[in-house]
Design an enzyme around this catalytic site. Structure first.
Site, PDB file in Angstrom:
ATOM      1  N   HIS A  84      -6.889  -6.194  -1.111  1.00  0.00           N
ATOM      2  CA  HIS A  84      -5.671  -5.428  -0.896  1.00  0.00           C
ATOM      3  C   HIS A  84      -4.599  -6.218  -0.134  1.00  0.00           C
ATOM      4  CE1 HIS A  84      -4.063  -1.250  -0.460  1.00  0.00           C
ATOM      5  NE2 HIS A  84      -3.694  -1.587   0.756  1.00  0.00           N
ATOM      6  N   GLU A  85      -5.016  -6.941   0.889  1.00  0.00           N
ATOM      7  CA  GLU A  85      -4.065  -7.670   1.749  1.00  0.00           C
ATOM      8  C   GLU A  85      -3.869  -9.078   1.166  1.00  0.00           C
ATOM      9  OE1 GLU A  85      -4.668  -7.060   6.116  1.00  0.00           O
ATOM     10  OE2 GLU A  85      -6.284  -5.758   5.480  1.00  0.00           O
ATOM     11  N   ASP A 114      -8.942  -5.279  -5.337  1.00  0.00           N
ATOM     12  CA  ASP A 114      -8.730  -4.034  -4.581  1.00  0.00           C
ATOM     13  C   ASP A 114      -9.010  -2.836  -5.482  1.00  0.00           C
ATOM     14  OD1 ASP A 114      -7.804  -2.115  -2.709  1.00  0.00           O
ATOM     15  OD2 ASP A 114      -5.738  -2.287  -3.431  1.00  0.00           O
ATOM     16  N   CYS A 136      -5.775   0.658  -4.314  1.00  0.00           N
ATOM     17  CA  CYS A 136      -4.510   0.711  -5.063  1.00  0.00           C
ATOM     18  C   CYS A 136      -4.644  -0.376  -6.120  1.00  0.00           C
ATOM     19  CB  CYS A 136      -3.322   0.421  -4.155  1.00  0.00           C
ATOM     20  SG  CYS A 136      -3.110   1.607  -2.815  1.00  0.00           S
ATOM     21  N   SER A 169       0.807  -1.208   0.000  1.00  0.00           N
ATOM     22  CA  SER A 169       0.000   0.000   0.000  1.00  0.00           C
ATOM     23  C   SER A 169       0.848   1.270   0.000  1.00  0.00           C
ATOM     24  CB  SER A 169      -0.956  -0.062   1.212  1.00  0.00           C
ATOM     25  OG  SER A 169      -2.033   0.793   1.054  1.00  0.00           O
TER      26      SER A 169
END
Ligand SMILES: *[C@@H]1O[C@H](CO)[C@@H](O)[C@H](O)[C@H]1NC(C)=O
Ligand SMILES: *[C@@H]1O[C@H](CO)[C@@H](O)[C@H](O)[C@H]1NC(C)=O
Ligand SMILES: *[C@@H]1O[C@H](CO)[C@@H](O)[C@H](O)[C@H]1NC(C)=O
Ligand SMILES: *[C@@H]1O[C@H](CO)[C@@H](O)[C@H](O)[C@H]1NC(C)=O
Ligand SMILES: *[C@@H]1O[C@H](CO)[C@@H](O)[C@H](O)[C@H]1NC(C)=O
Ligand SMILES: *[C@@H]1O[C@H](CO)[C@@H](O)[C@H](O)[C@H]1NC(C)=O
Ligand SMILES: *[C@@H]1O[C@H](CO)[C@@H](O)[C@H](O)[C@H]1NC(C)=O
Ligand SMILES: *[C@@H]1O[C@H](CO)[C@@H](O)[C@H](O)[C@H]1NC(C)=O
Ligand SMILES: *[C@@H]1O[C@H](CO)[C@@H](O)[C@H](O)[C@H]1NC(C)=O
Ligand SMILES: *[C@@H]1O[C@H](CO)[C@@H](O)[C@H](O)[C@H]1NC(C)=O
Ligand SMILES: *[C@@H]1O[C@H](CO)[C@@H](O)[C@H](O)[C@H]1NC(C)=O
Ligand SMILES: *[C@@H]1O[C@H](CO)[C@@H](O)[C@H](O)[C@H]1NC(C)=O
Length: 595
Positions: free
Chosen positions: A483-484, A425, A428, A224
């Site tokens: 995202h993760e 995501d 980003c 990120s």
């Protein structure tokens, strides 16, 4: 309520109750002076506090990087290999203001915290293939602190309100009383470049105290806002090496991995339009009507709007201009998603509140038992609004700040660079990431323009993503992932890390990486998940994410893959603001922030 207890006893128990909400200063820390004169204070963490295997050592504590700045770190030995020869990998999360305990507990550390609040083994821990150190930075973030003070978090601003002593007033008891870092803006960082010196010092302190884990060549993994942090910190490490500082250890990077990074705002603000409107995402999720689509387009490209302001910011590099540009882009472009969709910005598949990844680890870190075991001086907070706002005041988020050039320099210095992206995501997103990758490759990885996407094969025989790679530079797209990434796709994440660290190709792990290595395939990663995993109903708070089906699995947790955040008022209240921009707390709650 009528009590029959004598007053004295009531008072005594009342005092004790209040006191127990605050963190008792840790006892019996070992203190050592590391390289470059940096002192570290730490504990040997007993087995069962995260790492379950008593033969695998773990240490946690602080690097005293300057007066009033104490940086928290947590180190885990590699499993299945000799830790005195295993590689060393740093992990930091982004924000700015986000704690790296997010990565440790929700993504890739040796444990997850289940619904019962217990640490259970994570078989996909990145410590399976490397020694790992997780660092909370800059000062004030997570368990790092300047000085510990009693207080509570203001529920509206997310800011610390100090208390005169270790007594929690009744009016604050629901507002998270505890011990927090004193807030002083001059004792932390307010932009990316100023974070680098204390990261360098933290590593100097740690490696000097633990020479058996010190390495000349290290690996840097982040996520990120780490797209800002890693390139600039790496550049700083090289500058420090060149100075031949007496008593300092060279920190030369070998491999850099960045998950869903925020690199270049001019590209990535446009990518919000690309992901939700044109050409769209691979989940066939097309949420806006034409009016909103036109509005976002105009907010980006209309005269004097987001694009123009961001160019102005990156040309003139003036704080006020960058802050105003970032606010405009955030409010008029990025935030349309939150206003109209009530979906998780970090995973387009889920409505808010999204139970994934679970936040059970926050309470775990706020128990006296765990605090004592890791030597913590303060209560744990996932995201620090004050640090986020300090960065906001310099407009750091809207600045490209040399990230692309720094990555090009790393490649020229023979450092491998892997940009990986979970493709669900929005924040980003990978469409913007691909454009950034092309910019990086333009001068630094000449083979990339003619390299193509190929499937990544993993030990489970399932295709979890694709890679486009030329020599040491790789762009990776991971399917069915927010995202993760290591939370949603743990197996391919671990095998990717293993291959990168072994200097092998990401696609198979079988070919040694040579400068001439190049993936052959289409220039476009065309695979589409379709809408089967898009949720149109709220997902239950105690749902478990099944990494095989990429769907929520109903019912409550057994042991194993973590648990939900169900039932806990404090957790349910938490918005998922924390991964790229902590300062959203202030904006969301107060409707804009002071310029
Ligand atoms: C303090 O640490 C030392 C060395 O690590 C250990 O031998 C001792 O048992 C510890 N004492 C307490 C009270 O934890
Ligand atoms: C990681 O290491 C642990 C402990 O040795 C082992 O049980 C586990 O199977 C390993 N995970 C993978 C994915 O190989
Ligand atoms: C702070 O830590 C203490 C344990 O030392 C705990 O009782 C308290 O609930 C924590 N406060 C918060 C806000 O989590
Ligand atoms: C903040 O920290 C700086 C540097 O240590 C110090 O000079 C200053 O007095 C502090 N400010 C406050 C308000 O405590
Ligand atoms: C640092 O050491 C290297 C190799 O010994 C030498 O080439 C270089 O000039 C030195 N740099 C400085 C700033 O002293
Ligand atoms: C993003 O959208 C703009 C506007 O339609 C378009 O010009 C640009 O090519 C798109 N970028 C990508 C990567 O699709
Ligand atoms: C478009 O969507 C917005 C937000 O849901 C709504 O307020 C607006 O009325 C819609 N416009 C049209 C023309 O459907
Ligand atoms: C570049 O890195 C690779 C892998 O770490 C190594 O094998 C190779 O010798 C390095 N090349 C140079 C010129 O340093
Ligand atoms: C790549 O993986 C996708 C998804 O599993 C599959 O449909 C496709 O056939 C694979 N392509 C190749 C060349 O193996
Ligand atoms: C999902 O996609 C299918 C076509 O692939 C379509 O028929 C269906 O309406 C879509 N469902 C939703 C909820 O958008
Ligand atoms: C996830 O789903 C698969 C396929 O339905 C199933 O076999 C597996 O048991 C599930 N995983 C867990 C942890 O229950
Ligand atoms: C799981 O929960 C979802 C949403 O609550 C529900 O639609 C679905 O039917 C449930 N599936 C099972 C197998 O219970």
């Amino acid at each position: 309520m009528i009590s029959l207890l004598p007053t004295a006893l009531l008072l005594a128990s009342g005092v004790q109750l209040a006191f127990s909400q605050f963190v008792a200063p840790p006892k019996n820390l070992t203190s050592k002076t590391g390289y470059a004169g940096v002192t570290v204070r730490y504990k040997s963490v007993p087995a069962g506090i995260c790492e379950q295997d008593p033969d695998v050592k773990s240490y946690a504590g602080y690097a005293d990087v300057s007066p009033g700045q104490h940086i928290f770190w947590w180190f885990f030995e590699a499993r299945n290999m000799d830790p005195t020869t295993a590689p060393l990998t740093i992990w930091i999360n982004g924000g700015p203001g986000s704690s790296s305990m997010i990565g440790l507990f929700q993504e890739l550390g040796p444990c997850r915290i289940n619904l019962d609040g217990d640490a259970v083994n994570n078989p996909y821990s990145w410590s399976n293939v490397s020694n790992m150190i997780f660092i909370d930075q800059p000062t004030q973030v997570g368990l790092s602190y300047s000085s510990p003070v009693p207080g509570y978090e203001d529920p509206n601003s997310g800011y610390l309100v100090e208390l005169p002593g270790n007594t929690c007033p009744e009016y604050a008891s629901d507002w998270s009383c505890g011990t927090y870092s004193y807030w002083n803006e001059s004792l932390t960082a307010n932009n990316t470049p100023s974070t680098a010196p204390n990261m360098w010092k933290t590593l100097q302190g740690f490696m000097g105290a633990f020479p058996q884990y010190a390495r000349e060549g290290i690996n840097f993994a982040t996520e990120s806002y780490g797209g800002h942090y890693a390139p600039l910190m790496s550049e700083y490490f090289e500058e420090q090496n060149a100075k031949n500082i007496t008593g300092a250890h060279n920190i030369r990077l070998e491999h850099v991995l960045i998950g869903n990074g925020w690199y270049d705002p001019l590209i990535q603000y446009q990518a919000y339009y690309n992901f939700t409107v044109f050409p769209g995402n691979t989940y066939n999720y097309d949420p806006y009507n034409q009016t909103i689509k036109n509005q976002i387009y105009n907010s980006l490209y209309g005269h004097g709007n987001c694009y123009d302001q961001t160019v102005d910011c990156n040309t003139r590099k003036i704080d006020e201009i960058c802050t105003a540009a970032d606010n405009f882009c955030y409010q008029q472009v990025e935030n349309m998603y939150d206003i109209y969709l009530n979906r998780d910005e970090y995973d387009v598949r889920y409505l808010m509140p999204d139970p994934f990844p679970p936040t059970t680890y926050i309470d775990y870190l706020n128990t006296a038992r765990v605090q004592a075991a890791i030597g913590a001086y303060v209560n744990y907070t996932e995201s620090n609004a004050a640090v986020g706002n300090a960065f906001g005041a310099t407009g750091d988020d809207d600045r490209e700040i040399g990230t692309v050039a720094a990555l090009q320099t790393l490649l020229a210095q023979n450092v491998s660079v892997t940009m990986y992206f979970g493709d669900a995501d929005y924040n980003c997103n990978w469409l913007g990431g691909q454009v950034v990758a092309e910019h990086v490759a333009s001068t630094a990885a000449s083979g990339y323009s003619s390299a193509g996407f190929i499937n990544i094969s993993t030990s489970d025989g399932i295709v979890h993503g694709q890679v486009r790679q030329a020599g040491q530079f790789a762009f990776v797209r991971i399917f069915q992932s927010g995202h993760e990434v290591p939370f949603y796709q743990p197996l391919v994440s671990l095998e990717m890390l293993d291959r990168v660290l072994a200097d092998r190709d990401i696609a198979t792990g079988k070919a040694p990486l040579t400068p001439a290595y190049k993936t052959k395939g289409p220039l476009v990663s065309a695979y589409r998940e379709g809408n089967a995993t898009i949720q149109f109903d709220l997902t239950p708070a105690d749902a478990i994410y099944n990494v095989t089906t990429a769907m929520p699995q109903n019912g409550t947790s057994s042991s194993g893959g973590g648990g939900g955040g169900g039932g806990d008022k404090k957790l349910a209240k938490r918005a998922k603001y924390s991964l790229r921009r902590a300062r959203k707390i202030k904006r969301d709650k107060l409707g804009g922030w002071a310029k």
